[in-house]
Design a protein around this motif. Structure first.
Motif, PDB file in Angstrom:
ATOM      1  N   ALA A 128      -6.588  -4.529   1.439  1.00  0.00           N
ATOM      2  CA  ALA A 128      -5.466  -4.146   2.294  1.00  0.00           C
ATOM      3  C   ALA A 128      -5.517  -4.844   3.640  1.00  0.00           C
ATOM      4  O   ALA A 128      -4.483  -5.215   4.207  1.00  0.00           O
ATOM      5  CB  ALA A 128      -5.454  -2.633   2.495  1.00  0.00           C
TER       6      ALA A 128
ATOM      7  N   VAL B 211       0.838  -1.202   0.000  1.00  0.00           N
ATOM      8  CA  VAL B 211       0.000   0.000   0.000  1.00  0.00           C
ATOM      9  C   VAL B 211       0.872   1.252   0.000  1.00  0.00           C
ATOM     10  O   VAL B 211       2.048   1.210   0.372  1.00  0.00           O
ATOM     11  CB  VAL B 211      -0.946   0.025   1.222  1.00  0.00           C
ATOM     12  CG1 VAL B 211      -1.878  -1.172   1.209  1.00  0.00           C
ATOM     13  CG2 VAL B 211      -0.164   0.079   2.532  1.00  0.00           C
TER      14      VAL B 211
ATOM     15  N   HIS C  96      -5.209  -0.262  -3.585  1.00  0.00           N
ATOM     16  CA  HIS C  96      -5.728   0.906  -2.872  1.00  0.00           C
ATOM     17  C   HIS C  96      -7.037   0.551  -2.161  1.00  0.00           C
ATOM     18  O   HIS C  96      -7.636   1.413  -1.521  1.00  0.00           O
ATOM     19  CB  HIS C  96      -5.996   2.056  -3.853  1.00  0.00           C
ATOM     20  CG  HIS C  96      -4.758   2.607  -4.500  1.00  0.00           C
ATOM     21  ND1 HIS C  96      -3.870   3.430  -3.838  1.00  0.00           N
ATOM     22  CD2 HIS C  96      -4.245   2.455  -5.752  1.00  0.00           C
ATOM     23  CE1 HIS C  96      -2.885   3.772  -4.651  1.00  0.00           C
ATOM     24  NE2 HIS C  96      -3.085   3.184  -5.813  1.00  0.00           N
TER      25      HIS C  96
END
Length: 267
Positions: A207, A37, A202
Motif C-alpha cells: 500500500a 485499498v 491489504h
C-alpha cells in the motif's frame, strides 16, 4: 493495433452503492503505481473491472475511463486483437500441457514484432525466466511443466512475462501479497517497463509502495492520497521487518530451529 501509445488513463467518477455521486477524477501516467485499498466489499475489484472493461457508464458504478484523455473506441473496448490491459488475478493456475519454455516462446511468437525472429525470441525467453526466478521463492527451469508450478511460481512467471513480452500498457493486479514472491522486485520490474499499474491489496508494504493510494468505500473512490515522505520512511522500517520475517520463513522451510532469534525484533 493502436495508432499511438497509451500514456495516460483517466478515471471519471460514477456513483457509490447508494447512488451518491463519486466526485473524483484521477489521471494516471506511464510508470505510475496506484494501490487500491479498502475493506472487503468496498469496491476494489469493481474499480479494476471498470478499468479492464474501459467502462463508459455501462457498469454498476457508472464510471467512465479515458485513454490519453479521450473516449476509447469500439476497437479498444471490444477488439480481439491487441490488448491494452493485462490482468493478474489472485489465483494463477495453468492447464496448458507445455513446458515453461514452450509457453514463453508461444507467447513471443504471437507478438508481431518478434514473430519472425527466433534469435530475439530466445533472448526474450531467457529474460523472462531470469526475472521469474528472481521473483519466485523457489527456482524453476525451462523444462518445468506449467502444471507443476506452484502458485507463487505461476504468479512470478506471469509477472515477468507481462513486463517483458506483453505490449499491454496497463496492468491490473488483484492481491499479490500471498503469492510467495518478491513483491518489491515485482513492482520494480513493471515500473522499469513504464507500465501503468493498479493493484488491489491489504498489505501495508504494498500500500505504501505506490505513488497513489486509492481509498474505496461503499463502492466509491473516496480519497486519492499521494504517498508522503513520512510514509516512505515508515515503508523502509516495514520492509526491514518483512526481511526479517522472510528470513524466519526460510529457516522454517529448510528445517532449521528458531532458537536464538527470539530477540530479533527488539534490536
Amino acid at each position: 493495433m493502436l495508432h499511438e501509445p497509451i500514456h495516460t488513463i483517466t478515471i471519471l467518477g460514477g456513483r457509490d452503492k447508494d447512488g451518491v455521486p463519486e466526485e473524483q477524477e484521477l489521471i494516471l501516467r506511464s510508470g505510475d503505481i496506484a494501490v487500491v485499498v479498502g475493506p472487503t466489499g468496498s469496491g476494489k475489484s469493481r474499480l479494476l473491472a471498470d478499468i479492464e472493461y474501459l467502462a463508459q457508464g455501462d457498469t454498476p458504478s457508472g464510471r467512465h475511463i479515458l485513454l490519453n484523455g479521450v473516449v476509447p473506441g469500439p476497437e479498444e473496448r471490444f477488439g480481439t486483437g491487441f490488448k491494452l490491459i493485462a490482468q493478474l488475478s489472485q489465483n494463477m493456475n495453468f492447464v496448458l500441457d507445455a513446458t515453461v519454455e514452450e509457453f514463453i516462446r508461444m507467447h513471443a511468437a504471437c507478438m508481431e514484432q518478434w514473430a519472425d525472429s527466433p534469435e530475439e525470441t530466445g533472448k526474450l525467453a531467457a529474460q523472462v525466466l531470469e526475472q521469474a526466478n528472481r521473483l519466485a521463492g523457489e527456482a524453476f527451469s525451462y523444462h518445468t511443466p506449467l502444471t507443476s508450478l506452484s502458485g507463487g511460481q505461476s504468479r512470478a512467471l506471469m509477472i515477468a512475462d507481462t513486463a517483458i513480452l506483453s505490449d499491454c500498457p496497463i496492468v491490473l493486479i488483484d492481491e499479490i501479497e500471498n503469492a510467495g514472491i518478491d513483491k518489491r522486485l515485482a513492482l520494480e520490474i513493471l515500473i522499469d517497463r513504464q507500465k501503468i499499474v493498479l493493484m488491489a491489496t491489504h498489505d501495508p508494504i504494498l500500500a505504501l509502495s505506490g505513488h497513489y493510494r486509492l481509498v474505496l468505500g461503499n463502492g466509491a473512490l473516496r480519497q486519492v492520497l499521494r504517498t508522503s515522505a513520512a510514509e516512505l520512511k515508515l515503508l523502509e522500517q516495514l520492509r526491514a521487518a518483512d526481511k526479517q520475517l522472510a528470513h524466519i520463513r526460510q529457516m522454517l522451510r529448510t528445517g532449521q530451529r528458531l532458537d536464538g532469534v527470539e530477540g530479533l525484533f527488539s534490536r
